[in-house]
Design an enzyme around this catalytic site. Sequence first.
Site: not given
Length: 291
Positions: A168, A223, A280
Amino acid sequence: MRSSLVLFFVSAWTALASPIRREVSQDLFNQFNLFAQYSAAAYCGKNNDAPAGTNITCTGNACPEVEKADATFLYSFEDSGVGDVTGFLALDNTNKLIVLSFRGSRSIENWIGNLNFDLKEINDICSGCRGHDGFTSSWRSVADTLRQKVEDAVREHPDYRVVFTGHSLGGALATVAGADLRGNGYDIDVFSYGAPRVGNRAFAEFLTVQTGGTLYRITHTNDIVPRLPPREFGYSHSSPEYWIKSGTLVPVTRNDIVKIEGIDATGGNNQPNIPDIPAHLWYFGLIGTCL
């Protein structure tokens, strides 16, 4: 004869218009799994304030391969610089690695809600390049310290491979940091998981061809984070993308990963479907859940 020519040109046009897809080797798959676990370990709070020389451990079986390697901390940092940059620098004698792992955001929903789309010039990295203001500013605020720590580790272990990794936001920081320090003569491989776009097309093109290491940009199904910031704001993704096509909570196999080439290529994560937040959090296992 005419139909054969038509078929040839149609096939050639299709090849040019479509992204090139390839599967990954077992060795690369194993690396994807290992560095996903290094990225997961950065979410464990105790790993961000750990004494040098102690072993890296994770709750919830988040990093068994890292624990098996008896990897130890060289340096850890928490809430440092702009954007509260957090993570650790590790020594892995089993695999002969020096690993800099950046933690991602604690709250994906809050991160998305507060995401800004401003681009700033980063001509010291590459001419004509513009990077995400938040990511580049965060890296700049800790760059001097981490550059010195990496340099010290390389001096002590000159035959070890240097890898930057993160999930991320952590993947974005690893990407920017890798691009910056390669320019200082370091050989650095970067493994990013579910990372957002980090800059404009010029920066994406630079990341695609930059020497001194390889960028492995890994995404998962739909995602939401790799689709941000939107391309409409001047952002692009580098090539290639390694797209995990198996679903959330489904064990990932080598055959579930497709290498897709082409800047801003379609057919992987970049598809016109509804984005997903749970996707994610699944990269070779639950990532970002260690406390």
